[in-house]
Design a protein around this motif. Structure first.
Motif, mmCIF file in Angstrom:
data_model
loop_
_atom_site.group_PDB
_atom_site.id
_atom_site.type_symbol
_atom_site.label_atom_id
_atom_site.label_comp_id
_atom_site.label_asym_id
_atom_site.label_seq_id
_atom_site.Cartn_x
_atom_site.Cartn_y
_atom_site.Cartn_z
ATOM 1 N N VAL A 52 0.542 -1.070 0.083
ATOM 2 C CA VAL A 52 0.070 -0.115 -0.178
ATOM 3 C C VAL A 52 0.878 1.189 -0.031
ATOM 4 C CG1 VAL A 52 -1.597 1.240 1.352
ATOM 5 C CG2 VAL A 52 -2.120 -1.108 1.269
ATOM 6 N N GLY A 53 1.866 1.507 0.869
ATOM 7 C CA GLY A 53 2.916 2.314 0.751
ATOM 8 C C GLY A 53 3.610 2.701 -0.646
ATOM 9 N N LEU A 54 3.654 2.020 -1.546
ATOM 10 C CA LEU A 54 3.970 2.033 -2.841
ATOM 11 C C LEU A 54 2.995 2.562 -3.928
ATOM 12 C CD1 LEU A 54 6.871 -0.405 -2.963
ATOM 13 C CD2 LEU A 54 7.123 1.929 -2.496
ATOM 14 N N TYR A 55 1.499 2.473 -3.256
ATOM 15 C CA TYR A 55 0.612 2.507 -4.711
ATOM 16 C C TYR A 55 0.639 3.740 -5.276
ATOM 17 C CZ TYR A 55 -3.857 3.370 -6.435
ATOM 18 O OH TYR A 55 -4.810 3.662 -7.215
ATOM 19 N N SER A 56 0.738 4.988 -4.594
ATOM 20 C CA SER A 56 0.843 6.292 -5.198
ATOM 21 C C SER A 56 1.960 6.440 -6.330
ATOM 22 C CB SER A 56 0.813 7.462 -4.061
ATOM 23 O OG SER A 56 -0.089 7.588 -3.506
#
Length: 70
Positions: A52-56
């Motif tokens: 989730v932390g790399l989604y953007s």
């Protein structure tokens, strides 16, 4: 797991977009699934689980690629 969308890839395969959880961490999971002899979908090893932390960052890269594909 929560399936977001199944995208038909042809030849009995789909790309499944889903939110999954592993060891308490959430992931955006993009994986190829195939149809077995009973007609049920089964996952393959082809795919990626994006934390989730790399989604953007991944989303920005996909949008940049989209402009190059147009």
């Amino acid at each position: 797991m929560s399936v977001v969308r199944d995208i038909d890839k042809g030849k009995g395969e789909i790309i499944r977009v889903e939110i999954s959880e592993f060891k308490g961490n959430k992931y955006l999971n993009l994986r190829v699934w195939y149809t077995d002899s009973e007609g049920e979908y089964k996952p393959t090893q082809k795919g990626i689980a994006i934390p989730v932390g790399l989604y953007s960052e991944v989303k920005d890269a996909i949008l940049a690629a989209e402009s190059l594909l147009s």
